[in-house]
Structures are given as structure tokens and as C-alpha cells.
Design a protein around this motif. Structure first.
Motif, PDB file in Angstrom:
ATOM      1  N   ALA A   1      38.622  48.982  37.741  1.00  0.00           N
ATOM      2  CA  ALA A   1      37.740  48.085  37.038  1.00  0.00           C
ATOM      3  C   ALA A   1      37.820  46.626  37.681  1.00  0.00           C
ATOM      4  CB  ALA A   1      38.150  47.768  35.461  1.00  0.00           C
ATOM      5  N   LYS A   2      36.840  45.903  37.754  1.00  0.00           N
ATOM      6  CA  LYS A   2      36.922  44.775  38.415  1.00  0.00           C
ATOM      7  C   LYS A   2      37.848  43.546  37.861  1.00  0.00           C
ATOM      8  CE  LYS A   2      32.131  44.349  40.528  1.00  0.00           C
ATOM      9  NZ  LYS A   2      30.879  43.613  40.320  1.00  0.00           N
ATOM     10  N   LYS A   3      38.036  43.746  36.483  1.00  0.00           N
ATOM     11  CA  LYS A   3      38.910  43.136  35.610  1.00  0.00           C
ATOM     12  C   LYS A   3      40.338  43.157  36.075  1.00  0.00           C
ATOM     13  CE  LYS A   3      40.174  42.559  30.861  1.00  0.00           C
ATOM     14  NZ  LYS A   3      40.019  43.061  29.396  1.00  0.00           N
ATOM     15  N   ARG A   4      40.670  44.292  36.554  1.00  0.00           N
ATOM     16  CA  ARG A   4      41.969  44.500  37.244  1.00  0.00           C
ATOM     17  C   ARG A   4      42.174  44.170  38.694  1.00  0.00           C
ATOM     18  NH1 ARG A   4      43.568  44.502  32.180  1.00  0.00           N
ATOM     19  NH2 ARG A   4      43.103  46.334  31.009  1.00  0.00           N
ATOM     20  N   ALA A   5      41.245  44.419  39.462  1.00  0.00           N
ATOM     21  CA  ALA A   5      41.311  43.953  41.112  1.00  0.00           C
ATOM     22  C   ALA A   5      40.004  43.213  41.241  1.00  0.00           C
ATOM     23  CB  ALA A   5      41.434  45.179  41.939  1.00  0.00           C
ATOM     24  N   LYS A   6      39.970  41.948  41.378  1.00  0.00           N
ATOM     25  CA  LYS A   6      38.670  41.331  41.627  1.00  0.00           C
ATOM     26  C   LYS A   6      37.890  41.367  42.630  1.00  0.00           C
ATOM     27  CE  LYS A   6      39.520  38.185  38.023  1.00  0.00           C
ATOM     28  NZ  LYS A   6      39.809  39.070  36.976  1.00  0.00           N
ATOM     29  N   LEU A   7      38.399  41.738  43.617  1.00  0.00           N
ATOM     30  CA  LEU A   7      37.862  41.825  45.035  1.00  0.00           C
ATOM     31  C   LEU A   7      37.696  43.193  45.378  1.00  0.00           C
ATOM     32  CD1 LEU A   7      39.531  38.809  47.360  1.00  0.00           C
ATOM     33  CD2 LEU A   7      37.491  38.779  46.053  1.00  0.00           C
ATOM     34  N   ALA A   8      36.475  43.600  45.924  1.00  0.00           N
ATOM     35  CA  ALA A   8      36.048  45.048  46.383  1.00  0.00           C
ATOM     36  C   ALA A   8      37.325  45.452  47.228  1.00  0.00           C
ATOM     37  CB  ALA A   8      34.772  45.131  47.086  1.00  0.00           C
TER      38      ALA A   8
ATOM     39  N   VAL B   1      43.662  52.017  36.247  1.00  0.00           N
ATOM     40  CA  VAL B   1      44.417  50.776  36.369  1.00  0.00           C
ATOM     41  C   VAL B   1      44.889  50.124  35.321  1.00  0.00           C
ATOM     42  CG1 VAL B   1      44.831  48.858  37.922  1.00  0.00           C
ATOM     43  CG2 VAL B   1      43.880  50.802  39.001  1.00  0.00           C
ATOM     44  N   LYS B   2      46.130  49.684  35.018  1.00  0.00           N
ATOM     45  CA  LYS B   2      46.655  48.763  34.291  1.00  0.00           C
ATOM     46  C   LYS B   2      46.900  47.655  34.741  1.00  0.00           C
ATOM     47  CE  LYS B   2      49.857  50.739  31.355  1.00  0.00           C
ATOM     48  NZ  LYS B   2      51.057  51.649  30.841  1.00  0.00           N
ATOM     49  N   GLY B   3      46.703  46.287  34.201  1.00  0.00           N
ATOM     50  CA  GLY B   3      46.977  44.972  34.756  1.00  0.00           C
ATOM     51  C   GLY B   3      46.535  44.854  35.997  1.00  0.00           C
TER      52      GLY B   3
END
Length: 123
Positions: A51-58, A88-90
Motif C-alpha cells: 500500500a502507498k500508506k506503507r511505502a510512499k514512493l513507487a 506489508v506492515k508499517g
């Protein structure tokens, strides 16, 4: 042994993902959660959700997915016939690749143990 990661080893459609989300068994680590469900195929299949929430950049999401695919590719022969969805967590965008690989290796072993335990209970 063949270490390729072809289409037959991937979850491709929303229906395939939905099937795993219905009554899976779950294994987790501080970085990942994997949902797994037995399939009727002779091999495991992998689906990834970062998710974008977990890793901001592509570029971060792609690196995480690349590490997960590579780890799965190398361990696919040890895994039972299950469909897997890796989540993914966190925020793990700054985690080193070596740490990602270490966590994934532990999860593959947990999946084998838990699947074996569930199969023996089902008999």
C-alpha cells in the motif's frame, strides 16, 4: 530445478486474491503478513500488495515487491501448494534489502510448518 517466476506462479485476478482472503491461515513478522490458503495446483502462487500508506514512493514499493518476488522464486520448491498474499506492515521503506530477505525466509519456513500442521489436523 527451475527458479523462474512465470505467470503460473502469480495470483493475477481479483477473484484469485479474494479466494485467499476467505478463511486463510496467517503468518507474520514485524515487517510482513502473509495470508495463505491451500490450492489444487502442484505449486504455490504469490500475490503482492504494498500500500502507498506503507511505502510512499513507487520506487520504494517496487523495491519491496522485487525483494519479495526474488525470495519467493528461490524458495518456491520448499513451499507447499498454497496461494499466498503478502502484505506489508508499517513503514518499511527504509529497511535494508538484507533484512527484508531475512524476514521473508523466516515466513516461508513458518508457512511450511503451519501448512503441515493444518494438513495433519484435517486428516
Amino acid at each position: 530445478m527451475n527458479f523462474k517466476f512465470g505467470r503460473e506462479l502469480r495470483l493475477l485476478t481479483p477473484g484469485q486474491f479474494d479466494n485467499v482472503f476467505k478463511q486463510p491461515f496467517r503468518v507474520s513478522s514485524p515487517l510482513f503478513t502473509i495470508l495463505a490458503k491451500s490450492n489444487n495446483l502442484p505449486h504455490p502462487r504469490l500475490g503482492l500488495t504494498v500500500a502507498k500508506k506503507r511505502a510512499k514512493l513507487a520506487v520504494q514499493r517496487n523495491r519491496i515487491k522485487r525483494c519479495a518476488r526474488n525470495s519467493f522464486r528461490l524458495h518456491q520448491h520448499l513451499l507447499p501448494a498454497v496461494d499466498l498474499v503478502l502484505m506489508v506492515k508499517g513503514d518499511i521503506s527504509n529497511t535494508e534489502n538484507s533484512e527484508l530477505q531475512k524476514q521473508l525466509e523466516k515466513l516461508w519456513r513458518k508457512i511450511v510448518r503451519q501448512h503441515t500442521a493444518l494438513q495433519s489436523v484435517a486428516r
